[in-house]
Design a protein around this motif. Structure first.
Motif, mmCIF file in Angstrom:
data_model
loop_
_atom_site.group_PDB
_atom_site.id
_atom_site.type_symbol
_atom_site.label_atom_id
_atom_site.label_comp_id
_atom_site.label_asym_id
_atom_site.label_seq_id
_atom_site.Cartn_x
_atom_site.Cartn_y
_atom_site.Cartn_z
ATOM 1 N N SER A 95 5.143 -14.579 -2.653
ATOM 2 C CA SER A 95 6.422 -14.301 -1.992
ATOM 3 C C SER A 95 7.227 -13.232 -2.737
ATOM 4 N N TRP A 96 6.872 -12.953 -3.967
ATOM 5 C CA TRP A 96 7.566 -11.929 -4.761
ATOM 6 C C TRP A 96 6.872 -10.575 -4.710
ATOM 7 N N LEU A 97 5.705 -10.498 -4.075
ATOM 8 C CA LEU A 97 4.923 -9.270 -4.062
ATOM 9 C C LEU A 97 5.371 -8.328 -2.946
ATOM 10 N N SER A 98 5.064 -7.055 -3.130
ATOM 11 C CA SER A 98 5.339 -6.079 -2.071
ATOM 12 C C SER A 98 4.322 -6.271 -0.948
ATOM 13 N N SER A 99 4.562 -5.639 0.176
ATOM 14 C CA SER A 99 3.642 -5.739 1.315
ATOM 15 C C SER A 99 2.251 -5.255 0.946
ATOM 16 N N ASP A 100 2.177 -4.147 0.202
ATOM 17 C CA ASP A 100 0.875 -3.629 -0.215
ATOM 18 C C ASP A 100 0.156 -4.611 -1.145
ATOM 19 N N GLN A 101 0.899 -5.220 -2.043
ATOM 20 C CA GLN A 101 0.290 -6.185 -2.956
ATOM 21 C C GLN A 101 -0.189 -7.431 -2.205
ATOM 22 N N VAL A 102 0.565 -7.860 -1.203
ATOM 23 C CA VAL A 102 0.135 -9.015 -0.405
ATOM 24 C C VAL A 102 -1.161 -8.674 0.332
ATOM 25 N N ARG A 103 -1.253 -7.459 0.866
ATOM 26 C CA ARG A 103 -2.497 -7.043 1.537
ATOM 27 C C ARG A 103 -3.668 -7.044 0.544
ATOM 28 N N GLN A 104 -3.437 -6.560 -0.671
ATOM 29 C CA GLN A 104 -4.495 -6.564 -1.688
ATOM 30 C C GLN A 104 -4.899 -7.996 -2.036
ATOM 31 N N LEU A 105 -3.926 -8.863 -2.174
ATOM 32 C CA LEU A 105 -4.208 -10.268 -2.480
ATOM 33 C C LEU A 105 -5.008 -10.909 -1.355
ATOM 34 N N THR A 106 -4.621 -10.634 -0.123
ATOM 35 C CA THR A 106 -5.331 -11.175 1.037
ATOM 36 C C THR A 106 -6.765 -10.679 1.077
#
Length: 125
Positions: A95-106
């Motif tokens: 929830s603290w990550l940027s949109s790009d980081q969330v995509r990378q995590l996914t």
């Protein structure tokens, strides 16, 4: 009591930067249920609190006490995730990550699930 619980739950969610949508996805509960809880429209139930506790990174017993429910009659229940506390931690961190980081995590999580990546995130051979 559900109004008091709603106020505390909203504060806990805000502190963790968890939206109703994130809570819904992490707990498997409908977003409408989460919204009704945080508005005080419905009282918290043991079953719902058991589902949202991991996403909140709180022991179920703590949420039960906050909600004014008895912890004596609650037994641990099995669920689809053996590591539900860790999944809650992952949601909180994400929830603290940027949109790009969330995509990378996914993408990384999907790679782990499909066996493309090992547990350290390296591509398997």
């Amino acid at each position: 009591m559900s109004r008091d619980f709603a106020l505390i739950l909203r504060g806990l969610m805000a502190n963790r930067r968890l939206t109703p949508q994130v809570m819904s996805r992490a707990s498997g509960r409908a977003e409408a249920t989460i919204r009704q809880l945080i508005s005080g429209a419905i009282p918290p139930s043991v079953e719902v609190l058991q589902d949202i506790a991991p996403a909140m990174q709180l022991p179920v017993a703590d949420l039960l006490v906050i909600a004014g429910l008895s912890v004596d009659d609650v037994s641990p229940r099995g669920g689809p995730y053996e590591a539900s506390q860790e999944i809650g931690s992952l949601v909180a961190v994400a929830s603290w990550l940027s949109s790009d980081q969330v995509r990378q995590l996914t993408t990384s999580a999907m790679g782990l699930r499909s066996g493309v990546l090992d547990q350290d995130g390296a591509r398997q051979r």
